[in-house]
Write an enzyme that holds these catalytic residues in place. Structure first.
Site: not given
Ligand code: IMP
Length: 432
Positions: A13, A40-41
């Protein structure tokens, strides 16, 4: 010809979407190489809002070709949804504009269910706070060598065999471990036959195409997702995502040789945020943290969760420079700091009587870190109008300069607002 990797230097982010959009104008090919629709953006073009989770936003620009590399995990329903939304807005996504690697792994319905069951089974304090998109279970199957690749859909017998074996194994977990309902072969099989009908023309060998593009003198932009501290190897494990988010994975996740990378742009938010659980040494639990959250509009683009906010952490920035070989920073959201009387930068941590200048590997230690701050006076002026660094107040320039000094890395781009025009391109990474 130049090939540039963009990565997040913090916990995701950082504002990669905007910088990718800015630099896309200098690229011919845009490549996603890891992660999935956990990223996501949002972009607003001609008053229309587009939210991208999988397809590179370069798809909005004619004559650019987008690629989803082997390192990405694909939820086909999400991908098709994005393609249909673009088509509905008069931007048809043809195979001439988008190629999907046959080697990319598929997020199956049971991966999403497993993501939910596994998180629910973890005790408070141990939860990862995943996005619930099935990312971890999908990468898990890839590593265990039982995953299903996009290209497998083209071989019906192979797909059936792999699906059957996976369903047997997953249903054992659902019914015996999690007390959940089993999933049915027929429903998943027919759903994926429909996906295949739509996606088959897009499946190809991304590595071969990128090699051809490189030899033809094309500029390639590799678009990272998440951030360095969420890297499965180098991040704050286990509070990480399940892929390598560092620049090295641009090569692995797309089949591109490392010697052909010319620049690595590290996106660095002027303060720090984190969404989900896990250590965050410079986190603020006071009105300043709330102010950054509010002014920065800090809500997760995928899950809508409030992001945790804190001061800039130069230990994290230095880790990112080392781990990614960052050649220049894009410092984003500098405008959010306007009005803060004093700014703090964490330059080291204290733990157990020791001074640390890199994130420790032991998760218990990361939870006890006390940041050592240096303070700088802030600036009160709004800075969104600034077109060159000289238009910034002296204290804002000093803040940028201090980041450059501590990290020994130049700021190539400064972003002072969400709009494309609210950006200063000091050095273009595509120009050698
Ligand atoms: P996962 O990628 O859904 O398995 O989530 C694992 C960790 O990565 C969690 O803390 C999510 O909030 C974080 N996370 C996954 N994708 C993003 C992103 O695009 N931006 C920020 N945090 C992310």
């Amino acid at each position: 010809m130049a090939n540039v990797v963009i990565i997040g230097t913090q916990w995701g982010d950082e504002g990669k979407g905007k910088i990718v959009d800015l630099l896309t104008q200098y690229a011919d090919c845009i490549v996603r190489f890891q992660g999935g629709n956990n990223a996501g953006h949002t972009l607003v073009v001609d008053g229309k809002q587009f939210i991208f989770h999988l397809i590179p936003s370069g798809i909005l620009y004619e004559k650019k070709k987008c690629y989803i590399g082997n390192g990405v995990v694909i939820d086909p329903a999400v991908l098709i949804g994005e393609m249909q939304k673009l088509e509905a807005n008069g931007l048809p996504v043809t195979p001439e504009r988008l190629m999907l690697s046959a080697n990319a792994h598929l997020i199956m319905p049971y991966h999403k269910l497993l993501d939910g069951c596994s998180e629910a089974a973890l005790k408070a304090g141990k939860k990862i706070g995943t996005t619930g998109r099935g990312i971890g279970p999908c990468y898990g199957d890839k590593i265990l060598r039982c995953g299903i690749k996009l290209g497998d859909l083209l071989d019906d017998a192979l797909f059936r065999e792999k699906l059957q074996a996976n369903i047997e194994e997953k249903n054992f977990l659902f019914t015996k471990k999690f007390g959940a309902d089993p999933v049915a072969f027929d429903a998943i099989y027919s759903e994926f036959q429909k996906h295949l009908e739509l996606l088959a023309p897009y499946i190809g060998n991304v590595s071969v195409e990128l090699d051809r593009a490189r030899k033809g003198g094309r500029h390639i932009l590799f678009e990272g997702a998440q951030g360095t501290q969420l890297d499965i190897d180098h991040g704050t494990y286990p509070f990480v995502t399940s892929s390598n988010t560092v620049a090295g994975n641009a090569c692995i996740g797309s089949g591109f040789g490392p010697a052909h990378i010319d620049a690595v742009v590290g996106i660095l938010k002027a303060y720090t945020t984190r969404v989900g659980e896990g250590p965050f040494p410079s986190e603020l639990f006071d009105a300043t943290g709330d102010a950054l959250q509010q002014k920065g509009g800090e809500f997760g683009a995928t899950t809508g969760r409030k992001r945790r906010c804190g001061w800039l952490d130069a230990v994290v920035a230095n880790d990112a420079v080392r781990l990614n070989g960052v050649t220049g920073f894009a410092i984003t959201k500098l405008d959010v700091l306007s009005g803060q009387p004093t700014l703090k930068i964490a330059t080291a941590y204290e733990e157990g009587g020791e001074r640390l200048t890199a994130m420790p590997c032991n998760i218990r230690r990361t939870e006890r870190l006390k940041p050592i701050y240096e303070e700088m006076p802030g600036w009160s002026e709004e800075i969104r109008h600034a077109k060159t660094p000289d238009d910034l107040p002296a204290k804002a320039r000093d803040y940028v300069k201090r980041i450059e000094e501590i990290t020994e890395t130049p700021a190539m781009i400064l972003s002072v607002g969400p709009g494309r025009e609210e950006t200063m391109l000091i050095k273009n990474p595509f120009e050698k």
